[in-house]
Design a protein around this motif. Sequence first.
Motif, PDB file in Angstrom:
ATOM      1  N   GLY A  31       0.810  -1.211   0.000  1.00  0.00           N
ATOM      2  CA  GLY A  31       0.000   0.000   0.000  1.00  0.00           C
ATOM      3  C   GLY A  31       0.845   1.264   0.000  1.00  0.00           C
ATOM      4  O   GLY A  31       2.000   1.273   0.438  1.00  0.00           O
TER       5      GLY A  31
ATOM      6  N   ARG B 125       0.871   5.045   1.479  1.00  0.00           N
ATOM      7  CA  ARG B 125       0.270   5.971   2.437  1.00  0.00           C
ATOM      8  C   ARG B 125       0.557   7.403   1.997  1.00  0.00           C
ATOM      9  O   ARG B 125       1.691   7.755   1.687  1.00  0.00           O
TER      10      ARG B 125
ATOM     11  N   GLY C  92      -2.208  10.962   5.720  1.00  0.00           N
ATOM     12  CA  GLY C  92      -1.953   9.713   6.429  1.00  0.00           C
ATOM     13  C   GLY C  92      -2.749   8.514   6.003  1.00  0.00           C
ATOM     14  O   GLY C  92      -2.491   7.406   6.469  1.00  0.00           O
ATOM     15  N   GLY C  93      -3.742   8.679   5.113  1.00  0.00           N
ATOM     16  CA  GLY C  93      -4.536   7.553   4.673  1.00  0.00           C
ATOM     17  C   GLY C  93      -3.813   6.710   3.642  1.00  0.00           C
ATOM     18  O   GLY C  93      -2.893   7.167   2.966  1.00  0.00           O
ATOM     19  N   VAL C  94      -4.221   5.446   3.529  1.00  0.00           N
ATOM     20  CA  VAL C  94      -3.655   4.545   2.534  1.00  0.00           C
ATOM     21  C   VAL C  94      -4.482   4.651   1.262  1.00  0.00           C
ATOM     22  O   VAL C  94      -5.716   4.653   1.300  1.00  0.00           O
TER      23      VAL C  94
ATOM     24  N   ARG D  18     -10.405  -1.134  -0.972  1.00  0.00           N
ATOM     25  CA  ARG D  18      -9.617  -0.714   0.191  1.00  0.00           C
ATOM     26  C   ARG D  18      -8.839  -1.925   0.695  1.00  0.00           C
ATOM     27  O   ARG D  18      -9.335  -2.702   1.510  1.00  0.00           O
TER      28      ARG D  18
ATOM     29  N   ILE E  18       3.465  -1.269   3.815  1.00  0.00           N
ATOM     30  CA  ILE E  18       3.016   0.083   3.485  1.00  0.00           C
ATOM     31  C   ILE E  18       4.234   0.997   3.348  1.00  0.00           C
ATOM     32  O   ILE E  18       5.140   0.982   4.182  1.00  0.00           O
TER      33      ILE E  18
ATOM     34  N   ASN F  25       5.417   5.218   1.771  1.00  0.00           N
ATOM     35  CA  ASN F  25       4.855   6.525   1.429  1.00  0.00           C
ATOM     36  C   ASN F  25       5.575   7.155   0.241  1.00  0.00           C
ATOM     37  O   ASN F  25       5.602   8.374   0.085  1.00  0.00           O
TER      38      ASN F  25
END
Length: 297
Positions: A194, A196, A201-203, A218, A224, A226
């Motif tokens: 994923g 982020r 801050g959301g994925v 989702r 995860i 960024n």
Amino acid sequence: MRRETMADLVAFLAVARERSFTRAAAQIGVSPSALSHTIRKLEERLGVRLLTRTSRSVSPTQAGQRLLERVGPHFDEVGIELDGLSELRDKPAGTIRITAGDHPAETILTPQLARLLPLYPSLGIEISVNNGFVDIAADGFDAGIRLGETLAQDMLAVRIGPELRMAVVGSPAYLSGKDVPREPGDLSAHACIGLRFPTHGGVAVWDLEKDSRSVNVRVEPRFIVNDMRLQRLAALEGAGLTYIMEDYVLSDLASGSLVRVLGDWCPPFPGYHLYYPSRRQRSPALAAVIDILRYRD
């Protein structure tokens, strides 16, 4: 010094250099009689005669010659500087500040704008990478980059890139021995990588679409990151499937290092647009930036 004295000095310099009221009057756009009246008023204020007038000629007196030699060069310097400002008005100069996400900053802005700078030595570029929403007016930016053309009413948009496409990819090692997903629902059986968002801050949701049917998946990733570069690296290392900008992995798909799945669920969508306030007069600098970034099919 009073403002009218400055204007009268300009008139005197024109007459002293042209040695003619007629030619000087034509140069500064007044009648010869009005110009003669202006010089007389200047002489009265200064208390000294500046010009010797005869029926055939006009020449500076000793005082007038001194004024011509001492003051004339300074007025010339002022004229040169004002002409220089006019050139700046017409040529790209100053710094243009642009806010953009990391993907358009890397794939479009940096390579294109690096080509622009050598053409205009007085132009500067500042790119601020921010993957969230930025109020360009409030934060002092000249322009921003966003996907699509949906903008506030007071903004103008210029297309700067081709259509884009997402891709769901994984390494051959990861997919070995597993069922290849055919529908978005099949992703629940897979490890996912994923992304982020650094700002809120959301994925990221995986937006998939086929035959006008849209599905927002989702995923619950075990891995995860960024940063899209880390996304790609994690996929190459076999950490799972990931949903990423296609152009980040085109070379990997071509070499077979990564394999695309759910390709029919990832249609093209409108690419990046540069946006800027419509109420703001477009400067030569911003116009030059827009021109080199404008997408041409």
